[in-house]
Design a protein around this motif. Structure first.
Motif, short mmCIF file in Angstrom:
data_model
loop_
_atom_site.label_atom_id
_atom_site.label_comp_id
_atom_site.label_asym_id
_atom_site.label_seq_id
_atom_site.Cartn_x
_atom_site.Cartn_y
_atom_site.Cartn_z
N VAL A 42 0.86 -1.31 0.02
CA VAL A 42 0.09 0.15 -0.07
C VAL A 42 0.89 1.11 0.11
O VAL A 42 1.79 1.41 0.72
N ALA A 43 0.65 2.13 -0.99
CA ALA A 43 1.27 3.51 -0.90
C ALA A 43 0.46 4.72 -0.86
O ALA A 43 -0.70 4.49 -1.43
N ALA A 44 0.81 5.66 -0.36
CA ALA A 44 0.21 7.13 -0.58
C ALA A 44 0.38 7.62 -1.70
O ALA A 44 1.44 7.75 -2.18
N ASP A 45 -0.68 7.97 -2.16
CA ASP A 45 -0.73 8.71 -3.71
C ASP A 45 -0.41 10.30 -3.57
O ASP A 45 -1.52 10.93 -3.06
N TYR A 46 0.61 10.52 -3.89
CA TYR A 46 0.92 12.08 -3.87
C TYR A 46 0.44 12.82 -5.26
O TYR A 46 0.34 13.73 -5.38
N VAL A 47 0.13 11.91 -6.33
CA VAL A 47 0.25 12.71 -7.91
C VAL A 47 -1.13 12.51 -8.40
O VAL A 47 -1.41 12.73 -9.56
N GLY A 48 -2.20 11.62 -7.77
CA GLY A 48 -3.45 11.38 -8.24
C GLY A 48 -3.50 10.42 -9.40
O GLY A 48 -4.49 10.30 -10.56
N ALA A 49 -3.01 9.17 -8.87
CA ALA A 49 -2.66 8.19 -9.97
C ALA A 49 -4.08 7.26 -9.69
O ALA A 49 -4.76 7.38 -8.87
N GLY A 50 -4.48 6.50 -10.73
CA GLY A 50 -5.69 5.74 -10.90
C GLY A 50 -5.45 4.24 -11.14
O GLY A 50 -4.30 3.91 -11.48
N ILE A 51 -6.29 3.55 -10.90
CA ILE A 51 -6.09 2.10 -11.00
C ILE A 51 -5.73 1.49 -12.46
O ILE A 51 -6.29 2.22 -13.61
#
Length: 87
Positions: A42-51
């Motif tokens: 699990v990673a925190a998303d800093y950039v707004g990535a999607g599945i």
């Protein structure tokens, strides 16, 4: 830093205060040929990535360099979205 594919997300209604405001994404590390290795994390998303997107993931204290993140419990963070991977 390593390459991963975003394969899902985590919904946590109760979490450490330093995680408030971050999407938590499930990532699958891959090599340059697109082959999976290691276990999902699990990673925190800093950039707004999607599945489904390929991303760059940073780990350890280097992902907490900004003042508001210095005391966070974040160990892995999505720090970039890969547009093209040329091998």
């Amino acid at each position: 830093m390593f390459i991963a594919k975003v394969v899902g997300n985590v919904v946590a209604t109760r979490k450490n205060d330093t995680l408030v405001g971050y999407k938590l994404m499930i990532i699958q590390p891959i090599n340059a040929n697109g082959e999976e290795y290691k276990d999902q994390s699990v990673a925190a998303d800093y950039v707004g990535a999607g599945i489904g997107e390929l991303v760059l993931v940073g780990g350890g204290s280097s992902v907490r360099v900004e003042n508001e993140r210095k005391s966070s419990v974040i160990d892995l963070a999505i720090i970039g979205i890969i547009d093209e991977l040329i091998v």
